[in-house]
Every structure is written in C-alpha cells, then in structure tokens.
Design a protein around this motif. Structure first.
Motif, PDB file in Angstrom:
ATOM      1  N   ARG A   1       0.816  -1.213   0.000  1.00  0.00           N
ATOM      2  CA  ARG A   1       0.000   0.000   0.000  1.00  0.00           C
ATOM      3  C   ARG A   1       0.859   1.276   0.000  1.00  0.00           C
ATOM      4  NH1 ARG A   1      -2.715  -1.148   4.168  1.00  0.00           N
ATOM      5  NH2 ARG A   1      -1.365  -0.126   5.679  1.00  0.00           N
ATOM      6  N   ASN A   2       1.832   1.347   0.891  1.00  0.00           N
ATOM      7  CA  ASN A   2       2.656   2.561   0.989  1.00  0.00           C
ATOM      8  C   ASN A   2       3.544   2.762  -0.229  1.00  0.00           C
ATOM      9  OD1 ASN A   2       1.553   3.011   3.515  1.00  0.00           O
ATOM     10  ND2 ASN A   2       3.261   2.071   4.629  1.00  0.00           N
ATOM     11  N   VAL A   3       3.962   1.668  -0.848  1.00  0.00           N
ATOM     12  CA  VAL A   3       4.799   1.754  -2.052  1.00  0.00           C
ATOM     13  C   VAL A   3       3.981   2.306  -3.217  1.00  0.00           C
ATOM     14  CG1 VAL A   3       6.279   0.473  -3.635  1.00  0.00           C
ATOM     15  CG2 VAL A   3       6.191  -0.170  -1.218  1.00  0.00           C
ATOM     16  N   ARG A   4       2.753   1.830  -3.372  1.00  0.00           N
ATOM     17  CA  ARG A   4       1.898   2.354  -4.442  1.00  0.00           C
ATOM     18  C   ARG A   4       1.640   3.842  -4.253  1.00  0.00           C
ATOM     19  NH1 ARG A   4      -0.276  -3.068  -4.240  1.00  0.00           N
ATOM     20  NH2 ARG A   4      -1.566  -2.587  -2.428  1.00  0.00           N
ATOM     21  N   LYS A   5       1.428   4.247  -3.022  1.00  0.00           N
ATOM     22  CA  LYS A   5       1.184   5.670  -2.747  1.00  0.00           C
ATOM     23  C   LYS A   5       2.406   6.512  -3.093  1.00  0.00           C
ATOM     24  CE  LYS A   5      -0.532   8.808   0.851  1.00  0.00           C
ATOM     25  NZ  LYS A   5       0.452   9.892   0.617  1.00  0.00           N
ATOM     26  N   ALA A   6       3.578   6.033  -2.718  1.00  0.00           N
ATOM     27  CA  ALA A   6       4.805   6.767  -3.022  1.00  0.00           C
ATOM     28  C   ALA A   6       5.004   6.920  -4.524  1.00  0.00           C
ATOM     29  CB  ALA A   6       6.009   6.061  -2.395  1.00  0.00           C
ATOM     30  N   LEU A   7       4.749   5.849  -5.258  1.00  0.00           N
ATOM     31  CA  LEU A   7       4.877   5.913  -6.718  1.00  0.00           C
ATOM     32  C   LEU A   7       3.928   6.955  -7.297  1.00  0.00           C
ATOM     33  CD1 LEU A   7       5.218   2.161  -7.725  1.00  0.00           C
ATOM     34  CD2 LEU A   7       6.766   3.988  -8.423  1.00  0.00           C
ATOM     35  N   ARG A   8       2.685   6.891  -6.892  1.00  0.00           N
ATOM     36  CA  ARG A   8       1.690   7.840  -7.418  1.00  0.00           C
ATOM     37  C   ARG A   8       2.047   9.279  -7.081  1.00  0.00           C
ATOM     38  NH1 ARG A   8      -3.913   8.111  -4.412  1.00  0.00           N
ATOM     39  NH2 ARG A   8      -2.445   9.053  -2.938  1.00  0.00           N
ATOM     40  N   ASP A   9       2.432   9.507  -5.841  1.00  0.00           N
ATOM     41  CA  ASP A   9       2.607  10.879  -5.358  1.00  0.00           C
ATOM     42  C   ASP A   9       3.922  11.521  -5.777  1.00  0.00           C
ATOM     43  OD1 ASP A   9       0.184  10.448  -4.142  1.00  0.00           O
ATOM     44  OD2 ASP A   9       0.979  10.380  -2.088  1.00  0.00           O
ATOM     45  N   ASN A  10       4.971  10.714  -5.980  1.00  0.00           N
ATOM     46  CA  ASN A  10       6.303  11.316  -6.071  1.00  0.00           C
ATOM     47  C   ASN A  10       7.154  10.952  -7.285  1.00  0.00           C
ATOM     48  OD1 ASN A  10       5.858  12.446  -3.444  1.00  0.00           O
ATOM     49  ND2 ASN A  10       6.463  10.492  -2.528  1.00  0.00           N
ATOM     50  N   TYR A  11       6.816   9.897  -8.007  1.00  0.00           N
ATOM     51  CA  TYR A  11       7.818   9.389  -8.949  1.00  0.00           C
ATOM     52  C   TYR A  11       7.377   9.206 -10.404  1.00  0.00           C
ATOM     53  CZ  TYR A  11      10.524   8.347  -4.748  1.00  0.00           C
ATOM     54  OH  TYR A  11      11.217   8.454  -3.573  1.00  0.00           O
ATOM     55  N   CYS A  12       6.111   9.354 -10.716  1.00  0.00           N
ATOM     56  CA  CYS A  12       5.659   8.912 -12.034  1.00  0.00           C
ATOM     57  C   CYS A  12       5.222  10.024 -12.986  1.00  0.00           C
ATOM     58  CB  CYS A  12       4.508   7.916 -11.876  1.00  0.00           C
ATOM     59  SG  CYS A  12       5.030   6.366 -11.101  1.00  0.00           S
ATOM     60  N   LYS A  13       5.127  11.241 -12.540  1.00  0.00           N
ATOM     61  CA  LYS A  13       4.623  12.307 -13.396  1.00  0.00           C
ATOM     62  C   LYS A  13       5.477  12.462 -14.646  1.00  0.00           C
ATOM     63  CE  LYS A  13       2.864  17.027 -13.287  1.00  0.00           C
ATOM     64  NZ  LYS A  13       2.587  18.216 -12.439  1.00  0.00           N
ATOM     65  N   ASN A  14       4.807  12.348 -15.799  1.00  0.00           N
ATOM     66  CA  ASN A  14       5.441  12.467 -17.118  1.00  0.00           C
ATOM     67  C   ASN A  14       6.520  11.412 -17.366  1.00  0.00           C
ATOM     68  OD1 ASN A  14       3.858  14.795 -17.641  1.00  0.00           O
ATOM     69  ND2 ASN A  14       5.368  16.076 -16.585  1.00  0.00           N
TER      70      ASN A  14
END
Length: 395
Positions: free
Chosen positions: A207-220
């Motif tokens: 759960r926390n890993v998915r949140k980190a990816l969404r919030d911090n690492y995947c834009k563009n």
C-alpha cells in the motif's frame, strides 16, 4: 485432550527463551510425539518451562508458541484477547476516508502464528495456514463476530496440497460480497474477488509503495510494471500522471484484470500497454529494440515457474535486476521489491550492489520500505518482516 510435552534441544533453548515463536521440528528432541492439531507444552532439557502452543504443519515449521505464562491456556479467552488487541491497534484504519482495505491480524506479529485476517470494506477474509490453527476455527469465528460488525466472512485454507488453496467456495457467513468487490486504497479503486482462489487481486502489504509511486515518482514518466498481476502498480502510476504504463505478466488473466482496474478508476486503458508475456522474453525484446523506461517496478514472486524457466528470488534476483538496469533510462528509477523471507534486507542490498557492479554502473538508494504498520511484526521473529522494497536511482 491431553497436551503433548515437547523438549527443546539445548542448542536452541536460548533462542526460545528470547521469545522465538515458531516451533521447528529440528529443534525438538522428541519429534516423534508431534501430532497435527494438538496443543503442546515446551520445556528445555533441564525441564524449564518455555511456553504453550499448537501443532500444525506448514512450510515454516510444525507449530507456534502462543503463550509463555505457566498458567496460560490456549482457550477462547486467549484468542479473544489477542484478536481484540489487534483490532484496537488498527482502530484508525476503520475510520479512514480514503482506505477501506487493510490487515486486521498478522500472524505471529499479533501473537498467533499461522493466522491472518484481512478487512475489505466490511468483509473479513481469514487465512488458515495449517490444519493445527484451523482446529480452533470455532473459537476464532466466535471471537471475530463478537468483536466487530461485518457484512460477510470468507476463509482460505492455505494448507491443502502443499499450501495451495483448492476449495471453490470460501464463503463462511453473513452475506456474499459482490463480484467484483471494489475497495479503496489511498483514494484508488481496486477490484477484488474474495471467492477466486488464494489471491484476491491485490497485495495489501504494498500500500505505501503504491502511494509513493503515485505521489512522487511517475509524473510524465514511462513506467514498466513487471510481474504485474492485476496492474495495481500501473494504476497508481497512471493516476500519478505517468505518460504511459506498460504492464507485463505471463498469466493471461492479467490482461482483463488490469483493464478492469484501469476502468474502475476512469482511466482509458487503450492509452497504456498490457502485455501477456514472460518478462525475460520482454526484457530481451526491449534491449534488442532499444526500448527504455524511466521507472521500472520489479516485484517478482519468491518462486515462479514457466515453460521456459524457473525463477527463485534468492538465486535469480541479481540477474533480473541486471536486465532491468539495461533498459532503464539515464537517471531513471528502479523499484526493487521482494517478499521472500529467506534472506534479509542486508543480503537483498547485496544483490543490488552485485547487479550494478557487474555492469559497471553507479546508483543511489533514495527510499526503503518494509511492511506497513497494520502488518505487525516482532523483533523475536525477524523473518516475519519479509517485505523489502528499495527505490534505486541510476546515477
């Protein structure tokens, strides 16, 4: 029924006096007395009391110690107290507005090895990991239904045929869940099925890993999700404004499952790639075509078998990571993850170092994740903290 007396060998006694909860066959001086489903009282060779537990064969051992009090009994009260305490620790989860799926009881971390209970929007799923713990089913069901309101209760017997789930109907009581049951995690929707084998469609420990990816690492960013299962990481990445996600899994079911998860989050799945293929074949093709990604997620099972190959995290993760490095863009990110409990974080980082050194590449570790707080663990059983996730930036 009279409990069985087991004697711990002298070379293991210190380990057990320090609180180790797993009853290991190799630690028992009289293993011929072990009987599935019976309770046991453990002593050292000097007849000093260690604890009481139940006997149940599973892949980790032959039972679990549940109480270390000389007068402690394995009865309804014991289960009531341990499950009540676990629920109380998760109280905040019950009131969350954006997450309605979490672990309520996590085996030895909450004091009862071989048992887990998950919560999915009012439905409870009990996992029994041995016939020994299943023999206490009536106690545990009574405790659960006394302590919490519920829509329905499901179960998985994870001890049939070498741990594989074989029952078709896992419904126990209450009302049956819709198919699919749409749960919410950090505001993201996921489709799960409580009655379709051992895996329901999402791994709550990430759960926390998915949140980190969404919030911090995947834009563009272009994102490759390997061993993608139902595409949970891909959905999180897409909602994090990834330019494109590619989901790769060998199982044909992954295609429709991933489309379903995109759809219930109002994401156009046609703008993303969903590939049914062996990941090692996909790596080979990508390298040949010079296809590279900004973010690659590596979350393989501990063991996997295909027609062409076998994969073991302990022996093959370094090679898996090497192939991922070769198709990662400069300054890209690799999320290296494993749920294999047979090695610790230090050894896992050794795999990472070996992979980069073999390619003469440099890297920086920028984040690490272990099990989230609802997956309770204890210091006396370090292998219970099995999840290891490392965010690696290619230098």
């Amino acid at each position: 029924m009279k409990e069985i007396k087991l004697i711990i060998k002298k070379e293991f006694k210190d380990k057990y006096f320090r609180g180790y909860p797993l009853i290991m066959t190799e630690a028992i001086l009289n293993p011929q007395d072990i009987k599935e489903g019976r309770t046991a009282i453990l002593f050292d060779q000097s007849n000093r009391f260690i604890g009481r537990g139940y006997l149940g064969n599973q892949n980790k051992g032959c039972g679990w110690i549940l109480t270390r009090g000389k007068k402690g009994l394995i009865d309804y009260k014991l289960f009531y107290n341990k499950i009540r305490n676990a629920i109380e620790k998760r109280r905040n989860f019950y009131f969350s507005k954006d997450t309605n799926a979490f672990r309520v009881f996590n085996g030895e971390g909450d004091g009862i090895g071989g048992l887990t209970i998950d919560y999915f929007d009012g439905y409870y799923l009990i996992n029994w990991y041995s016939g020994g713990i299943y023999s206490f089913k009536d106690f545990i069901l009574k405790v659960l239904t006394t302590l919490v309101p519920y829509k329905g209760i499901y179960q998985k017997k994870r001890f049939n045929s070498g741990g594989k789930y074989i029952e078709e109907d896992s419904f126990v009581m209450g009302r049956k869940a819709p198919k699919p049951l749409i749960i919410k995690e950090n505001g993201i929707n996921y489709a799960i099925y409580l009655n379709e084998g051992a895996m329901v469609g999402i791994f709550l420990d990430q759960r926390n890993v998915r949140k980190a990816l969404r919030d911090n690492y995947c834009k563009n960013k272009s994102v490759l999700n390997t061993f993608s299962y139902t595409g949970a990481f891909s959905v999180a990445a897409a909602l994090g404004e990834a330019s494109k996600t590619t989901s790769v899994d060998l199982a044909s079911r992954s295609l429709n499952k991933t489309i379903e998860n995109f759809t219930i989050n109002n994401i156009d799945h046609t703008k993303h790639d969903i590939v049914v293929k062996d990941i090692f074949d996909y790596f080979t093709e990508s390298k040949r075509n010079n296809t590279k990604f900004d973010v690659i997620i590596l979350d393989p099972p501990s063991f996997a078998t295909s027609k062409k190959s076998k994969f073991s995290a302990e022996s093959d993760y370094t090679n898996l990571l090497k192939q991922a490095i070769e198709i990662t863009n400069q300054n890209g990110l690799i999320v290296a993850s494993t749920n294999c409990s047979s090695f610790n974080m230090k050894k896992f980082k050794g795999f990472i170092e070996k992979a980069f050194n073999s390619l003469n590449r440099k890297y920086n570790i920028i984040e690490e994740y272990r099990l989230p707080c609802d997956f309770a663990v204890i210091d006396e059983f370090p292998e219970g903290n099995y999840l290891k996730v490392v965010f690696i930036r290619l230098a």
